[in-house]
Write a protein that holds these residues in place. Structure first.
Motif, PDB file in Angstrom:
ATOM      1  N   ASN A  36       0.814  -1.216   0.000  1.00 30.66           N
ATOM      2  CA  ASN A  36       0.000   0.000   0.000  1.00 30.66           C
ATOM      3  C   ASN A  36       0.841   1.256   0.000  1.00 30.66           C
ATOM      4  O   ASN A  36       1.934   1.281   0.568  1.00 30.66           O
ATOM      5  N   ASN A  42      -5.599   2.040   1.791  1.00 32.97           N
ATOM      6  CA  ASN A  42      -5.215   0.894   2.613  1.00 32.97           C
ATOM      7  C   ASN A  42      -6.031  -0.301   2.117  1.00 32.97           C
ATOM      8  O   ASN A  42      -7.256  -0.296   2.201  1.00 32.97           O
ATOM      9  N   THR A  44      -6.444  -4.558   2.161  1.00 32.20           N
ATOM     10  CA  THR A  44      -6.104  -5.853   2.752  1.00 32.20           C
ATOM     11  C   THR A  44      -6.911  -6.922   2.018  1.00 32.20           C
ATOM     12  O   THR A  44      -7.973  -6.633   1.460  1.00 32.20           O
ATOM     13  N   ASN A  46      -7.644 -11.489   2.026  1.00 24.92           N
ATOM     14  CA  ASN A  46      -7.338 -12.815   2.552  1.00 24.92           C
ATOM     15  C   ASN A  46      -8.088 -13.876   1.751  1.00 24.92           C
ATOM     16  O   ASN A  46      -9.091 -13.590   1.109  1.00 24.92           O
TER      17      ASN A  46
END
Length: 184
Positions: A36, A42, A44, A46
């Motif tokens: 980032n 930001n 994320t 998974n």
């Protein structure tokens, strides 16, 4: 009367034709790596490994911290041979994301993924992209029909998103494998 060897050849030929005709190439997620630029965004992600590998899903959270007026993305597909990434990308394409959001059909391959991303998710609908929290939930890569010319192999899909003054916003690296599975 047809001799037994001819029947065996005919049956074997039919089996080979029908078994390959009923398979499709799909992506199986293995790992996601994100870098980032925290001044702007930001991100994320998974992988949810529940059930068979072709049912694994990916979740992503994207928080834009500043308004982004123009955004471009470069997509690079690399083969992975003997656990090392082939440096030269097999396929590279750069897309004006703002133009794509206005007309998703302008890029057929990207639209295949985008159509899946839009289901039950919150994504930007146009530019400028306002500061907000966006997300992708339960994206199953195996739902996307992969063109048959890609080899059944491990791969790295690298996505680099650029914004203000062509400064990188974030890099998304999707490590996976292309495998053949029966058509459902």
């Amino acid at each position: 009367m047809i001799a037994a060897p001819y029947v065996a050849v005919i049956l074997l030929s039919f089996h080979c034709l029908s078994s390959t005709a009923l398979l499709t190439l799909v992506a199986v997620p293995r790992k996601v790596v994100i870098n980032n630029n925290y001044k702007y965004v930001n991100v994320t992600a998974n992988i949810n490994e529940i059930g068979p590998v072709t049912n694994h899903t990916v979740d992503a959270d994207i928080q834009f911290l500043k308004q982004i007026r123009n955004i471009k993305a470069t997509f690079q597909y690399h083969l992975v041979l003997n656990k090392s990434v082939v440096p030269q990308a097999f396929v590279t394409r750069t897309v004006d994301v703002c133009h794509f959001l206005k007309r998703p059909t302008s890029d057929r391959l990207l639209n295949l993924m985008y159509a899946q991303f839009k289901k039950n998710n919150h994504l930007p609908v146009g530019c400028p992209i306002p500061p907000d929290y966006y997300y992708i939930r339960n994206f199953r890569p195996s739902t996307i029909a992969i063109p048959g010319f890609f080899p059944e192999n491990d791969f790295l899909l690298k996505e680099i998103f650029f914004g203000i003054n062509n400064e990188p916003l974030f890099t998304y690296q999707f490590h996976g494998s292309f495998v053949r599975k029966p058509i459902e």
